[in-house]
Design an enzyme around this catalytic site. Structure first.
Site, PDB file in Angstrom:
ATOM      1  CB  SER A  35      -3.764  -0.547  -0.669  1.00 18.11           C
ATOM      2  OG  SER A  35      -2.716  -0.913   0.229  1.00 18.11           O
ATOM      3  N   GLY A  36      -0.870   0.405  -2.011  1.00 20.72           N
ATOM      4  CA  GLY A  36       0.205   1.357  -1.761  1.00 20.72           C
ATOM      5  C   GLY A  36       0.772   1.228  -0.368  1.00 20.72           C
ATOM      6  CB  SER A  78      -1.125  -4.617  -0.831  1.00 17.67           C
ATOM      7  OG  SER A  78      -0.816  -3.244  -0.883  1.00 17.67           O
ATOM      8  CB  CYS A 108     -15.018  -2.463   2.823  1.00 17.50           C
ATOM      9  SG  CYS A 108     -13.957  -1.891   1.479  1.00 17.50           S
ATOM     10  CB  CYS A 146     -10.759   2.971   4.189  1.00 18.50           C
ATOM     11  SG  CYS A 146     -12.191   2.207   3.403  1.00 18.50           S
TER      12      CYS A 146
END
Length: 364
Positions: free
Chosen positions: A16-17, A21, A105, A200
C-alpha cells in the site's frame, strides 16, 4: 510456515505504501523470497473527487518494490469497491444499521476482487495486517497479534475459509514499535508515515457529507426514551449510531443515542454522561461466519469484541434452535449497535472463530 515451505510457494504482497506492508516485503526478501507486489487502487463512484489512493502512496510502494528488486503492478478495483463495499455500506445505513466497510473490504476486495484479478495465480497473499495464523490440530486458525492495540483480527473475521487458507501475515508476530524500528533500520521511505485513519475510500471527505450525497436527509423526531419527551429533530437516522454522544446538537445535554425506530423514523436518546440505557448485557448475533475449515460451533465460554479496541469481553454464548446465538456478556457493554460485527474468540482471546452481525430484532 517456515522459510523452506515459503520458498516453494508463489507469493503476492499487497503493497500500500505504508510502513506495515513495506516491512512485509523486507521480511520475505530477507528469507530469500522475491515476491510480486501489487498496489490495489480503490475508490467509489467519482474517482477523481473521492479516491484516497494518492500519488504519494504509489510512489512509496514503487520505491519499496525497487529497493528489493520486486515487480510492482497496479490492480484497479475501483468498480468492485463501489459495487460491493460502498453499496454494502449505504444499504446497511439506510436500514438503520451500523456497517463496517473496512471489514468487508478485506473479504470482498483485498482477498476477493484481487484474487479474481491476479491473486488466483498465487499460493499465498501477504498483507501487513497485525494478525497471525497457526495450524492447531491440523486446522488453520486466525490468531491474535501480541500487540493488543494494533491487533486486526477483528477486521479479518469475515474473510472466507479459502481466503484464510491463502492468507499470510509476515509482521503479525511483531509489535508496532518493532515494525517501525525495522523500517528505520532498512531506511524504508515509509518508515515514518502515519497510519491511515477512518474509512479508506473517503480520504478527507466527511462521512456524514458522503452519506447525505447518496441518501439525502429524512427529518424525524428525537425522543427521550425514559420520559417520552420531545427533544428535537434529527436530519436522518443514518447520521447517527447507537452509543453516539458527540455531534448530536441538542440542548441541555449530554445525550446518548440509545435506540432507532426505522419504521417510525424516531431517534431515541437518554440523558446523562453514562446512562444505563447505553449498555447491554445480552444481545443476539445472526449469520455467524466461521473462519476455520471444519469448525461450525462456538464455545460456551468465550471472549468477544464489538469494535476495534484493545479490550476483550468475557461472555457465555448460547446457541438458538434457528442457528442464531445469544451473547451473555459478563459485564454490561456500551454502545451495542445492530449491524456491528461481534467477533468471537476463545477464553484466552487467542483463536478467532469468526464473527456475526448483531441482530436488530433481538429481544431477550
Amino acid at each position: 510456515m517456515n522459510t523452506e515451505e515459503l520458498n516453494n510457494k508463489r507469493i503476492a504482497v499487497l503493497l500500500s505504501g505504508g510502513v506495515d506492508s513495506s516491512v512485509v516485503v523486507y521480511e520475505l526478501v530477507r528469507m530469500g523470497i522475491t515476491p510480486d507486489c501489487y498496489y490495489i487502487k480503490i475508490g467509489p463512484e467519482e474517482e477523481e473527487e473521492w479516491d484516497c489512493s494518492s500519488e504519494e502512496d504509489l510512489e512509496m510502494a514503487s520505491a519499496v518494490a525497487r529497493k528489493y528488486g520486486c515487480r510492482l503492478e497496479v490492480v484497479d478495483c475501483h468498480r468492485e469497491y463501489w459495487d460491493e463495499v460502498t453499496a454494502y455500506t449505504i444499504n446497511k445505513v439506510r436500514e438503520g444499521l451500523t456497517p463496517n466497510p473496512d471489514v468487508m473490504c478485506n473479504r470482498l476486495i483485498k482477498f476477493g476482487a484481487f484474487d479474481r484479478k491476479m491473486g488466483h495465480h498465487y499460493d499465498l497473499i501477504a498483507t501487513g495486517h497485525y494478525a497471525q495464523t497457526e495450524i492447531i490440530d491440523g486446522r488453520k486458525w486466525l490468531t491474535t497479534s501480541p500487540d493488543p492495540v494494533k491487533d486486526q483480527t477483528d477486521f479479518l473475521a469475515q474473510i472466507e475459509t479459502w481466503q484464510l487458507e491463502k492468507a499470510l501475515f509476515p509482521i503479525g508476530h511483531y509489535m508496532k514499535d518493532e515494525v517501525r524500528l525495522i523500517a528505520e533500520s532498512q531506511r524504508l521511505v515509509s518508515a515514518h508515515r502515519k497510519d491511515s485513519q477512518g474509512i479508506c475510500f473517503l480520504g478527507r471527505i466527511n462521512y456524514n457529507d458522503y452519506i447525505r450525497r447518496y441518501l439525502g436527509e429524512r427529518p424525524g423526531d428525537v425522543i427521550e426514551l425514559e420520559t417520552g419527551r420531545h427533544i428535537g429533530q434529527h436530519r436522518g437516522l443514518w447520521f447517527h449510531t447507537i452509543g453516539q454522544r458527540k455531534g448530536l446538537g441538542f440542548g441541555q445535554g449530554p445525550w446518548f443515542v440509545v435506540r432507532k425506530d426505522v419504521e417510525a423514523n424516531v431517534l431515541y436518546v437518554s440523558h446523562g454522561y453514562d446512562p444505563a440505557t447505553a449498555y447491554s448485557s445480552h444481545f443476539g448475533i445472526h449469520h455467524f461466519h466461521f473462519l476455520t475449515q471444519g469448525i461450525d460451533e462456538l464455545p460456551q465460554n468465550a471472549t468477544f469484541k464489538i469494535r476495534h479496541t484493545p479490550e476483550y469481553h468475557h461472555a457465555t454464548i448460547e446457541r438458538q434452535a434457528d442457528g442464531r446465538y445469544i451473547v451473555h456478556a459478563a459485564h454490561p457493554i456500551h454502545g451495542v449497535a445492530p449491524g456491528q460485527f461481534c467477533v468471537v474468540y476463545d477464553e484466552q482471546h487467542h483463536k478467532c472463530f469468526g464473527s456475526g452481525e448483531i441482530d436488530i430484532n433481538f429481544n431477550l
